[in-house]
Design an enzyme around this catalytic site. Sequence first.
Site, PDB file in Angstrom:
ATOM      1  N   ARG A   6     -15.467  14.810 -22.182  1.00  0.00           N
ATOM      2  CA  ARG A   6     -14.748  15.595 -21.164  1.00  0.00           C
ATOM      3  C   ARG A   6     -14.138  14.675 -20.105  1.00  0.00           C
ATOM      4  O   ARG A   6     -13.018  14.887 -19.659  1.00  0.00           O
ATOM      5  CB  ARG A   6     -15.697  16.604 -20.501  1.00  0.00           C
ATOM      6  CG  ARG A   6     -15.984  17.801 -21.401  1.00  0.00           C
ATOM      7  CD  ARG A   6     -17.288  18.480 -21.067  1.00  0.00           C
ATOM      8  NE  ARG A   6     -17.289  19.166 -19.793  1.00  0.00           N
ATOM      9  CZ  ARG A   6     -18.395  19.623 -19.200  1.00  0.00           C
ATOM     10  NH1 ARG A   6     -19.577  19.453 -19.752  1.00  0.00           N
ATOM     11  NH2 ARG A   6     -18.309  20.265 -18.046  1.00  0.00           N
ATOM     12  N   ARG A  36      -4.217  21.414 -17.066  1.00  0.00           N
ATOM     13  CA  ARG A  36      -4.961  20.210 -17.397  1.00  0.00           C
ATOM     14  C   ARG A  36      -4.119  19.196 -18.147  1.00  0.00           C
ATOM     15  O   ARG A  36      -4.617  18.134 -18.499  1.00  0.00           O
ATOM     16  CB  ARG A  36      -6.122  20.598 -18.317  1.00  0.00           C
ATOM     17  CG  ARG A  36      -7.457  20.680 -17.632  1.00  0.00           C
ATOM     18  CD  ARG A  36      -8.390  21.293 -18.650  1.00  0.00           C
ATOM     19  NE  ARG A  36      -9.723  20.858 -18.517  1.00  0.00           N
ATOM     20  CZ  ARG A  36     -10.693  21.590 -17.970  1.00  0.00           C
ATOM     21  NH1 ARG A  36     -10.437  22.755 -17.450  1.00  0.00           N
ATOM     22  NH2 ARG A  36     -11.904  21.137 -17.940  1.00  0.00           N
ATOM     23  N   ARG A  91     -26.925  21.626 -13.958  1.00  0.00           N
ATOM     24  CA  ARG A  91     -26.291  22.929 -13.690  1.00  0.00           C
ATOM     25  C   ARG A  91     -26.886  24.051 -14.547  1.00  0.00           C
ATOM     26  O   ARG A  91     -27.167  23.878 -15.711  1.00  0.00           O
ATOM     27  CB  ARG A  91     -24.800  22.854 -13.980  1.00  0.00           C
ATOM     28  CG  ARG A  91     -24.158  24.257 -13.948  1.00  0.00           C
ATOM     29  CD  ARG A  91     -22.683  24.250 -14.024  1.00  0.00           C
ATOM     30  NE  ARG A  91     -22.177  23.458 -15.110  1.00  0.00           N
ATOM     31  CZ  ARG A  91     -20.899  23.139 -15.243  1.00  0.00           C
ATOM     32  NH1 ARG A  91     -20.027  23.549 -14.347  1.00  0.00           N
ATOM     33  NH2 ARG A  91     -20.495  22.430 -16.251  1.00  0.00           N
ATOM     34  N   LYS A 138     -15.283  22.726  -8.845  1.00  0.00           N
ATOM     35  CA  LYS A 138     -14.146  23.667  -8.842  1.00  0.00           C
ATOM     36  C   LYS A 138     -14.633  25.113  -8.866  1.00  0.00           C
ATOM     37  O   LYS A 138     -14.193  25.948  -8.074  1.00  0.00           O
ATOM     38  CB  LYS A 138     -13.243  23.411 -10.074  1.00  0.00           C
ATOM     39  CG  LYS A 138     -12.706  21.992 -10.173  1.00  0.00           C
ATOM     40  CD  LYS A 138     -11.819  21.793 -11.393  1.00  0.00           C
ATOM     41  CE  LYS A 138     -12.504  21.921 -12.731  1.00  0.00           C
ATOM     42  NZ  LYS A 138     -13.471  20.843 -13.040  1.00  0.00           N
ATOM     43  N   ARG A 194     -24.768  25.556 -20.272  1.00  0.00           N
ATOM     44  CA  ARG A 194     -23.616  25.471 -21.177  1.00  0.00           C
ATOM     45  C   ARG A 194     -23.852  24.497 -22.316  1.00  0.00           C
ATOM     46  O   ARG A 194     -24.455  23.444 -22.129  1.00  0.00           O
ATOM     47  CB  ARG A 194     -22.374  25.050 -20.379  1.00  0.00           C
ATOM     48  CG  ARG A 194     -21.667  26.239 -19.766  1.00  0.00           C
ATOM     49  CD  ARG A 194     -20.627  25.885 -18.751  1.00  0.00           C
ATOM     50  NE  ARG A 194     -19.726  24.810 -19.122  1.00  0.00           N
ATOM     51  CZ  ARG A 194     -18.726  24.408 -18.346  1.00  0.00           C
ATOM     52  NH1 ARG A 194     -18.505  25.016 -17.190  1.00  0.00           N
ATOM     53  NH2 ARG A 194     -17.938  23.429 -18.716  1.00  0.00           N
TER      54      ARG A 194
HETATM   55  P1  AP5 Z   1     -19.223  23.469 -10.736  1.00  0.00           P
HETATM   56  O1  AP5 Z   1     -18.696  24.163  -9.527  1.00  0.00           O
HETATM   57  O2  AP5 Z   1     -19.736  24.282 -11.858  1.00  0.00           O
HETATM   58  O3  AP5 Z   1     -18.176  22.350 -11.231  1.00  0.00           O
HETATM   59  P2  AP5 Z   1     -16.776  22.514 -12.007  1.00  0.00           P
HETATM   60  O4  AP5 Z   1     -15.811  21.566 -11.370  1.00  0.00           O
HETATM   61  O5  AP5 Z   1     -16.395  23.934 -12.109  1.00  0.00           O
HETATM   62  O6  AP5 Z   1     -17.224  21.883 -13.399  1.00  0.00           O
HETATM   63  P3  AP5 Z   1     -16.944  22.386 -14.896  1.00  0.00           P
HETATM   64  O7  AP5 Z   1     -17.966  21.677 -15.749  1.00  0.00           O
HETATM   65  O8  AP5 Z   1     -16.886  23.864 -14.969  1.00  0.00           O
HETATM   66  O9  AP5 Z   1     -15.571  21.755 -15.142  1.00  0.00           O
HETATM   67  P4  AP5 Z   1     -14.880  21.534 -16.490  1.00  0.00           P
HETATM   68  O10 AP5 Z   1     -13.522  21.265 -16.034  1.00  0.00           O
HETATM   69  O11 AP5 Z   1     -15.521  20.510 -17.349  1.00  0.00           O
HETATM   70  O12 AP5 Z   1     -15.175  22.881 -17.278  1.00  0.00           O
HETATM   71  P5  AP5 Z   1     -14.276  24.157 -17.615  1.00  0.00           P
HETATM   72  O13 AP5 Z   1     -15.167  25.313 -17.693  1.00  0.00           O
HETATM   73  O14 AP5 Z   1     -13.110  24.214 -16.727  1.00  0.00           O
HETATM   74  O15 AP5 Z   1     -20.395  22.479 -10.206  1.00  0.00           O
HETATM   75  C1  AP5 Z   1     -21.157  21.664 -11.097  1.00  0.00           C
HETATM   76  C2  AP5 Z   1     -22.610  21.550 -10.602  1.00  0.00           C
HETATM   77  O16 AP5 Z   1     -22.641  20.833  -9.361  1.00  0.00           O
HETATM   78  C3  AP5 Z   1     -23.270  22.914 -10.301  1.00  0.00           C
HETATM   79  O17 AP5 Z   1     -24.623  22.834 -10.673  1.00  0.00           O
HETATM   80  C4  AP5 Z   1     -23.130  23.076  -8.765  1.00  0.00           C
HETATM   81  O18 AP5 Z   1     -24.192  23.861  -8.213  1.00  0.00           O
HETATM   82  C5  AP5 Z   1     -23.190  21.630  -8.297  1.00  0.00           C
HETATM   83  N1  AP5 Z   1     -22.343  21.369  -7.113  1.00  0.00           N
HETATM   84  C6  AP5 Z   1     -21.073  21.842  -6.895  1.00  0.00           C
HETATM   85  N2  AP5 Z   1     -20.587  21.363  -5.724  1.00  0.00           N
HETATM   86  C7  AP5 Z   1     -21.565  20.562  -5.206  1.00  0.00           C
HETATM   87  C8  AP5 Z   1     -21.654  19.790  -3.999  1.00  0.00           C
HETATM   88  N3  AP5 Z   1     -20.633  19.727  -3.134  1.00  0.00           N
HETATM   89  N4  AP5 Z   1     -22.788  19.089  -3.793  1.00  0.00           N
HETATM   90  C9  AP5 Z   1     -23.834  19.142  -4.675  1.00  0.00           C
HETATM   91  N5  AP5 Z   1     -23.822  19.869  -5.827  1.00  0.00           N
HETATM   92  C10 AP5 Z   1     -22.693  20.569  -6.083  1.00  0.00           C
HETATM   93  O19 AP5 Z   1     -13.770  23.776 -19.079  1.00  0.00           O
HETATM   94  C11 AP5 Z   1     -14.668  23.711 -20.164  1.00  0.00           C
HETATM   95  C12 AP5 Z   1     -13.921  23.385 -21.439  1.00  0.00           C
HETATM   96  O20 AP5 Z   1     -12.972  24.440 -21.726  1.00  0.00           O
HETATM   97  C13 AP5 Z   1     -13.081  22.107 -21.445  1.00  0.00           C
HETATM   98  O21 AP5 Z   1     -13.842  20.966 -21.749  1.00  0.00           O
HETATM   99  C14 AP5 Z   1     -12.041  22.433 -22.523  1.00  0.00           C
HETATM  100  O22 AP5 Z   1     -12.589  22.310 -23.820  1.00  0.00           O
HETATM  101  C15 AP5 Z   1     -11.758  23.903 -22.273  1.00  0.00           C
HETATM  102  N6  AP5 Z   1     -10.656  24.140 -21.304  1.00  0.00           N
HETATM  103  C16 AP5 Z   1     -10.758  24.773 -20.094  1.00  0.00           C
HETATM  104  N7  AP5 Z   1      -9.564  24.815 -19.467  1.00  0.00           N
HETATM  105  C17 AP5 Z   1      -8.681  24.198 -20.299  1.00  0.00           C
HETATM  106  C18 AP5 Z   1      -7.289  23.913 -20.207  1.00  0.00           C
HETATM  107  N8  AP5 Z   1      -6.577  24.271 -19.115  1.00  0.00           N
HETATM  108  N9  AP5 Z   1      -6.713  23.261 -21.242  1.00  0.00           N
HETATM  109  C19 AP5 Z   1      -7.413  22.909 -22.351  1.00  0.00           C
HETATM  110  N10 AP5 Z   1      -8.738  23.135 -22.502  1.00  0.00           N
HETATM  111  C20 AP5 Z   1      -9.372  23.790 -21.482  1.00  0.00           C
HETATM  112 MG    MG Z   2     -16.153  25.316 -13.732  1.00  0.00          MG
END
Ligand code: AP5
Ligand code: MG
Length: 217
Positions: free
Chosen positions: A172, A88, A127, A14, A161
Amino acid sequence: MANIILLGPPGAGKGTQARKLVEDRGMVQLSTGDMLREAKTSGTEMGQRVAEVMDRGELVTDEIVIGLIEEKLATTEANGFIFDGFPRTLPQADALGRLLARMGQKLDAVIEMRVDDEALVRRITGRFTCGNCGEVYHDETRPTKVEGTCDVCGSHDMKRRADDNEDSLKTRLMEYYKKTSPLIGYYYHAGDLFAVDGLAQIDAVAASMAAILDQQA
Ligand code: AP5
Ligand code: MG
């Protein structure tokens, strides 16, 4: 310009795709994960509570994240928002619908990024990101050109992270399946849902998304 949601499990890509859309189309990325990580470092009591919940891999309360999005929407001018990691839960989805309606705007597409669990473990454990500009890298699939140096801004401040470990990832993923995946049905029913193969290469995923967005234009 379109308002879109990127919906997918942790590591689906994402953040990677949102940054490309910002660069290619001048849209504004609203990542609740990034906002919460900022709150974590603020040193406030709220930041401390949020840090504990996030590091375990659980979801932060709806009230907190809806408040963050509400404030951003009220203070940001944009030619289209990319909601990355929000909504979410079903209450968050309802709240977003209400906030957009209040602004006289609507949602144009919800893009579900499909990736299998095994690939997610590899993506999350490999990552790292630039602490200065936020560029996202991967040890194997997207390394920096010069080791330890950001391709975009030249910083040497590379970060991993606290929740990118196998234990927190398990939590997660559970949270995603229990609380977030029902949104697939919610948006399918509303006629807003599109899906892309998130296992494809980064540029191929971007091309699939561009095709969806161009259809909406
Ligand atoms: P990346 O693009 O970083 O993936 P992502 O989908 O953004 O993954 P996140 O880990 O950020 O998602 P998340 O939903 O767990 O975390 P968030 O920060 O939102 O890519 C991942 C890796 O793969 C990278 O190394 C990249 O280079 C590689 N890659 C990407 N695309 C690729 C491809 N096509 N091929 C090969 N490699 C590839 O949330 C974190 C925490 O915050 C949650 O756990 C929760 O506690 C809280 N939180 C956030 N939002 C909310 C909400 N709305 N409600 C409640 N709690 C929330
Ligand atoms: Mg992300």
